[in-house]
Motif scaffolding. Structure first.
Motif, PDB file in Angstrom:
ATOM      1  N   UNK A 124       0.702  -1.039   0.069  1.00 58.77           N
ATOM      2  CA  UNK A 124       0.099  -0.122   0.143  1.00 58.77           C
ATOM      3  C   UNK A 124       0.756   1.124   0.179  1.00 58.77           C
ATOM      4  N   UNK A 125       0.647   2.241  -0.916  1.00 57.18           N
ATOM      5  CA  UNK A 125       1.291   3.260  -1.144  1.00 57.18           C
ATOM      6  C   UNK A 125       2.533   3.370  -1.713  1.00 57.18           C
ATOM      7  N   UNK A 126       2.935   2.201  -2.133  1.00 57.79           N
ATOM      8  CA  UNK A 126       4.559   2.060  -2.772  1.00 57.79           C
ATOM      9  C   UNK A 126       4.429   3.030  -3.853  1.00 57.79           C
ATOM     10  N   UNK A 127       3.350   2.732  -4.788  1.00 55.48           N
ATOM     11  CA  UNK A 127       3.276   3.500  -5.849  1.00 55.48           C
ATOM     12  C   UNK A 127       3.068   4.984  -5.610  1.00 55.48           C
ATOM     13  N   UNK A 128       2.500   5.392  -4.565  1.00 56.75           N
ATOM     14  CA  UNK A 128       2.611   6.899  -4.140  1.00 56.75           C
ATOM     15  C   UNK A 128       3.898   7.412  -3.805  1.00 56.75           C
ATOM     16  N   UNK A 129       4.873   6.587  -3.059  1.00 55.45           N
ATOM     17  CA  UNK A 129       6.315   7.052  -2.911  1.00 55.45           C
ATOM     18  C   UNK A 129       6.973   6.892  -4.110  1.00 55.45           C
ATOM     19  N   UNK A 130       6.905   6.078  -5.052  1.00 55.81           N
ATOM     20  CA  UNK A 130       7.671   6.077  -6.339  1.00 55.81           C
ATOM     21  C   UNK A 130       7.336   7.184  -7.082  1.00 55.81           C
ATOM     22  N   UNK A 131       5.970   7.581  -7.266  1.00 54.78           N
ATOM     23  CA  UNK A 131       5.819   8.743  -7.974  1.00 54.78           C
ATOM     24  C   UNK A 131       6.268  10.008  -7.397  1.00 54.78           C
ATOM     25  N   UNK A 132       6.248  10.176  -6.047  1.00 55.05           N
ATOM     26  CA  UNK A 132       6.722  11.254  -5.445  1.00 55.05           C
ATOM     27  C   UNK A 132       8.283  11.634  -5.537  1.00 55.05           C
ATOM     28  N   UNK A 133       9.126  10.396  -5.617  1.00 59.10           N
ATOM     29  CA  UNK A 133      10.518  10.382  -5.616  1.00 59.10           C
ATOM     30  C   UNK A 133      10.937   9.837  -6.734  1.00 59.10           C
ATOM     31  N   UNK A 134      10.175  10.317  -7.929  1.00 60.61           N
ATOM     32  CA  UNK A 134      10.562   9.499  -9.197  1.00 60.61           C
ATOM     33  C   UNK A 134      11.997  10.349  -9.637  1.00 60.61           C
ATOM     34  N   UNK A 135      12.035  11.646  -9.304  1.00 61.56           N
ATOM     35  CA  UNK A 135      13.284  12.080  -9.968  1.00 61.56           C
ATOM     36  C   UNK A 135      14.752  11.629  -9.358  1.00 61.56           C
ATOM     37  N   UNK A 136      14.401  10.779  -8.112  1.00 67.43           N
ATOM     38  CA  UNK A 136      15.492  10.086  -7.728  1.00 67.43           C
ATOM     39  C   UNK A 136      15.949   8.503  -8.121  1.00 67.43           C
ATOM     40  N   UNK A 137      14.964   8.297  -9.273  1.00 63.59           N
ATOM     41  CA  UNK A 137      14.881   6.891  -9.413  1.00 63.59           C
ATOM     42  C   UNK A 137      15.065   6.723 -10.998  1.00 63.59           C
ATOM     43  N   UNK A 138      16.321   5.814 -11.440  1.00 54.88           N
ATOM     44  CA  UNK A 138      16.541   5.084 -12.529  1.00 54.88           C
ATOM     45  C   UNK A 138      17.225   4.092 -12.390  1.00 54.88           C
ATOM     46  N   UNK A 139      17.291   3.038 -13.300  1.00 54.01           N
ATOM     47  CA  UNK A 139      17.671   1.857 -13.236  1.00 54.01           C
ATOM     48  C   UNK A 139      18.240   1.084 -14.486  1.00 54.01           C
TER      49      UNK A 139
END
Length: 443
Positions: free
Chosen positions: A148-163
């Motif tokens: 629950x809310x993982x997708x919300x956290x990922x959207x909030x911090x998307x600018x820190x995420x790449x892989x």
């Protein structure tokens, strides 16, 4: 080995925290401990407690120009430990015995996290505090309750995420002691089914003219399946992603057999595939399911009570393959009950997430396979998808990178059950493999 002992102590502290997401208990305590461990290793850490289960994002930056990005996903929440009387050790105390470590969450998933932290710490120590790649840990606290809310956290911090590659939470060895690498998992939608036939329980003499809620609910459950065990809900199978030739080939090569499955679990009823003639492996890995987790109704204590139950509730789930939407699937179940004349059965969604499968021929997946094969001196068993569930879909949507799942477990790790355990040999081997994976980016 001193570094490994240090992170075993961290594991001991984590096991002592009963971070059960189903009870929403002790989650911040576990998340703070993990965030501090990352900080101690020099990572840039984001601790976000916007929602009930805090989210930890920890990044180790490489000084190599245009370095690739490895993301490692783990979770710190666990399943309840009950029934406690079936544990041979205290569930919330890390206990070493005969080369094994026992405790709730030791495999799923706290031990995998501390093993990977050990690998980072050892690599940094051995290489002058330098990494050949950027490594980001995504650590959440609601995986056991459908993230629950993982997708919300990922959207909030998307600018820190790449892989370029994601290493998933866990994995291990099968009954033949072969290391397994998974590239996907099923989705899920869980729901309650409730029947109410009167304002209160009735005298059972009225069963001559009144449905009991337990009978009504049983009829609703039975209507979901045909006599071969196939799901009878119209359009239930319409949207499933059909496995490709490579995926079918990988599953066909798995060592699983009907007899070994029956022996391993002591199964005492015919398998669905005995009744419908479908392929056992393809059914297990590539087909969706409906399951009844539990039923509650009427009188269940000692002796006899001649009662006609007025309420009955079932907890149910549907495991979904990629391309199936949890809400669409649940609506089809509701529509089916309506068409069966069972519109009084109230269906209430509790949790849901889609499924995902990686391309197992991706070059980064092949990197993991090659490193694993070299380390263990044997080809790993490569499996396109797990029959279980996890939030791979959310991670892939956020990162658009292939996902490989491997870890410290083995066939008797007893995840979610009493006496959950790992073998120290497997734990140390996983540390070595993660170090080899990091080292492969030096070339």
């Amino acid at each position: 080995m001193e570094i490994r002992k240090q992170y075993i102590e961290l594991l001991r502290e984590l096991i002592a925290i009963p971070s059960v997401s189903a009870k929403e208990a002790y989650l911040p305590e576990a998340a703070h401990l993990i965030a501090d461990a990352f900080r101690g290793l020099g990572a840039d850490v984001i601790y976000d407690d916007t929602y009930f289960a805090p989210f930890v994002l920890a990044t180790f930056q490489s000084k190599v120009p245009n370095a690739k990005q490895l993301v490692i996903y783990n979770h710190y929440d666990v399943q309840p430990a009950e029934p406690l009387d079936l544990w041979a050790t205290d569930a919330w105390t890390l206990t070493e015995k005969n080369g094994k470590l026992y405790g709730r969450g030791v495999d799923d998933d706290k031990g995998n996290l501390t093993a990977r932290l050990s690998a980072i710490a050892e690599y940094l120590t051995e290489h002058n505090n330098q990494l050949p790649i950027n490594i980001t840990f995504i650590v959440e606290g609601s995986e056991e309750t459908s993230s629950r809310h993982l997708d919300d956290y990922l959207a909030k911090h998307h600018h820190h995420l790449s892989a370029d590659l994601v290493i998933w939470e866990s994995g291990g060895k099968n009954v033949n002691e072969e290391i397994e690498i998974f590239g996907g998992n099923k989705g899920i939608v869980t729901f309650d089914m409730t029947a109410k036939t009167a304002n209160n329980d009735l005298h059972s003499s009225l069963s001559a003219i009144v449905d009991s809620a337990s009978l009504r609910l049983s009829q609703a459950i039975a209507s979901l399946f045909d006599h071969h065990g196939n799901i009878a809900v119209p359009h239930f199978y319409d949207d499933i992603a059909i496995p490709n030739a490579r995926e079918k080939q990988l599953v066909a090569a798995l060592p699983l057999t009907r007899d070994s499955l029956i022996t391993q679990h002591g199964i005492k009823v015919p398998l669905y595939t005995d009744r419908n003639g479908d392929d056992l492996k393809e059914t297990l890995y590539f087909k969706p399911t409906i399951n009844i987790e539990g039923i509650q109704s009427g009188y269940n204590s000692a002796g006899v009570k001649t009662v006609l139950p007025a309420t009955a509730t079932a907890k149910a789930e549907a495991r979904l393959v990629p391309n199936m939407d949890p809400d669409v699937t649940l609506q089809r179940i509701k529509d089916h009950l309506q068409e069966q004349g069972l519109s009084d059965i109230v269906v209430t969604k509790t949790l849901g997430q889609p499924g995902y499968r990686s391309d197992m021929s991706d070059s980064e997946i092949l990197r993991v396979i090659d490193i694993t094969a070299h380390y263990y001196k044997a080809q790993p068993i490569v499996i396109p998808t797990s029959p279980g569930t996890g939030p791979m879909f959310y991670i892939h949507e956020a990162l658009q990178a292939p996902i490989a799942s491997l870890g410290i477990g083995y066939s008797h790790a007893l995840d979610h059950a009493p006496n959950e355990n790992i073998r120290l040999t497997d734990y140390n081997q996983h540390i070595d493999v993660i170090k080899e994976l990091i080292r492969s980016y030096e070339l």
